[in-house]
Design a protein around this motif. Sequence first.
Motif, PDB file in Angstrom:
ATOM      1  N   ILE A  83       2.841   6.086  -5.894  1.00 49.13           N
ATOM      2  CA  ILE A  83       2.406   6.269  -7.270  1.00 49.13           C
ATOM      3  C   ILE A  83       1.461   7.260  -7.314  1.00 49.13           C
ATOM      4  CG2 ILE A  83       1.634   5.058  -9.389  1.00 49.13           C
ATOM      5  CD1 ILE A  83       3.045   2.337  -8.175  1.00 49.13           C
ATOM      6  N   LYS A  84       0.529   7.203  -6.300  1.00 52.68           N
ATOM      7  CA  LYS A  84      -0.631   8.075  -6.404  1.00 52.68           C
ATOM      8  C   LYS A  84      -0.086   9.531  -6.453  1.00 52.68           C
ATOM      9  CE  LYS A  84      -4.127   4.628  -4.983  1.00 52.68           C
ATOM     10  NZ  LYS A  84      -4.967   4.363  -3.646  1.00 52.68           N
ATOM     11  N   LYS A  97      10.365   3.810  -9.690  1.00 46.94           N
ATOM     12  CA  LYS A  97      10.971   2.796  -8.506  1.00 46.94           C
ATOM     13  C   LYS A  97       9.858   2.206  -7.919  1.00 46.94           C
ATOM     14  CE  LYS A  97      15.817   4.568  -8.183  1.00 46.94           C
ATOM     15  NZ  LYS A  97      15.792   5.188  -9.330  1.00 46.94           N
ATOM     16  N   ALA A  98       8.833   3.064  -7.595  1.00 46.65           N
ATOM     17  CA  ALA A  98       7.758   2.365  -6.845  1.00 46.65           C
ATOM     18  C   ALA A  98       7.151   1.606  -7.828  1.00 46.65           C
ATOM     19  CB  ALA A  98       6.643   3.563  -6.501  1.00 46.65           C
ATOM     20  N   ASP A  99       7.043   1.669  -9.004  1.00 44.17           N
ATOM     21  CA  ASP A  99       6.231   0.836 -10.039  1.00 44.17           C
ATOM     22  C   ASP A  99       7.124  -0.472 -10.125  1.00 44.17           C
ATOM     23  OD1 ASP A  99       4.115   2.113 -11.434  1.00 44.17           O
ATOM     24  OD2 ASP A  99       5.561   3.496 -12.058  1.00 44.17           O
ATOM     25  N   ARG A 120       0.951  -1.131   0.149  1.00 45.77           N
ATOM     26  CA  ARG A 120      -0.028  -0.068  -0.080  1.00 45.77           C
ATOM     27  C   ARG A 120       0.493   1.273  -0.008  1.00 45.77           C
ATOM     28  NH1 ARG A 120      -3.424  -0.919   4.589  1.00 45.77           N
ATOM     29  NH2 ARG A 120      -4.193  -2.496   3.416  1.00 45.77           N
ATOM     30  N   LYS A 121       2.108   1.190   0.635  1.00 46.36           N
ATOM     31  CA  LYS A 121       3.027   2.283   0.700  1.00 46.36           C
ATOM     32  C   LYS A 121       3.640   2.834  -0.536  1.00 46.36           C
ATOM     33  CE  LYS A 121       3.902   2.010   5.638  1.00 46.36           C
ATOM     34  NZ  LYS A 121       3.092   3.076   5.984  1.00 46.36           N
ATOM     35  N   LYS A 141       7.463  -6.211  -8.498  1.00 46.28           N
ATOM     36  CA  LYS A 141       7.971  -7.684  -7.861  1.00 46.28           C
ATOM     37  C   LYS A 141       7.157  -8.130  -6.747  1.00 46.28           C
ATOM     38  CE  LYS A 141      12.895  -5.777  -8.478  1.00 46.28           C
ATOM     39  NZ  LYS A 141      13.273  -6.738  -9.491  1.00 46.28           N
ATOM     40  N   ILE A 142       6.315  -7.295  -6.024  1.00 48.81           N
ATOM     41  CA  ILE A 142       5.548  -7.516  -5.010  1.00 48.81           C
ATOM     42  C   ILE A 142       4.418  -8.476  -5.600  1.00 48.81           C
ATOM     43  CG2 ILE A 142       3.962  -6.926  -3.240  1.00 48.81           C
ATOM     44  CD1 ILE A 142       6.122  -4.541  -2.806  1.00 48.81           C
TER      45      ILE A 142
END
Length: 234
Positions: free
Chosen positions: A53-54, A68-70, A47-48, A75-76
């Motif tokens: 991304i949001k 990097k969040a993408d 969620r973090k 991976k998750i």
Amino acid sequence: KSRSAEVPSRLLEGFSGTLQTDGYAGYNQVCRDKDITRIGCWDHARRKFMDAIKGMSKKQKRNGKVSKADVALSKIRKLYAIEDDIKLQSPEERFEKRQQLSLPILKDLNIWLGKNINKLPKDSLTYTAMYYTLNQWKTLIRYCDNGHLRISNVLAENAIRPLAVGRRNWLFSDTPKGAQGSATCYSLIETAKANGLEPYDYLHHVLQHIAAADTVEKLEALLPWNIKKVPVTQ
């Protein structure tokens, strides 16, 4: 009244086993004192990254670069895809598949996070997500140790979602006694649901019979797990 460590210590009195939570530090002491195994929740970590991304600006989203969040989320998502594939398998089979498939992905993710976290400003949402994940790493990977465990505590979150939605609407309980009263009602309702009873019909049944319950045995007979079926309220 508070979120101090003494609260989970009281709630978990007599409990042994595994406790799955977010990264709140208030659970650390009770797990050490009572020898409870603590595991993390990947929903909270995921969620973090979604929040990161949001939170990106329109300019960042328009440049077309993969953030990097993408990358972390991709991976998750592989971990969750494995869980979806093995959800109907036995605990023993889930354990084997996690050892075979999930652990390599987790190792890759851990290395990637370690290499990239210091490339970001510390006040960014992506840095916060990476730091949280690395800080909770030991608890986050423990679901792979036992096929009975789950990747997240989403079932518990789904169970309390109606309460959380109500809390957002009501803002607060006015007094600690009011909160205790609400908790009692919630406990009855959720326990009724867990035992296959329709909550409204169950509460109607209790209110009809509780005045005549003048012994411990009669009171216990009104508990949800002692009732096979309640009449449908017209």
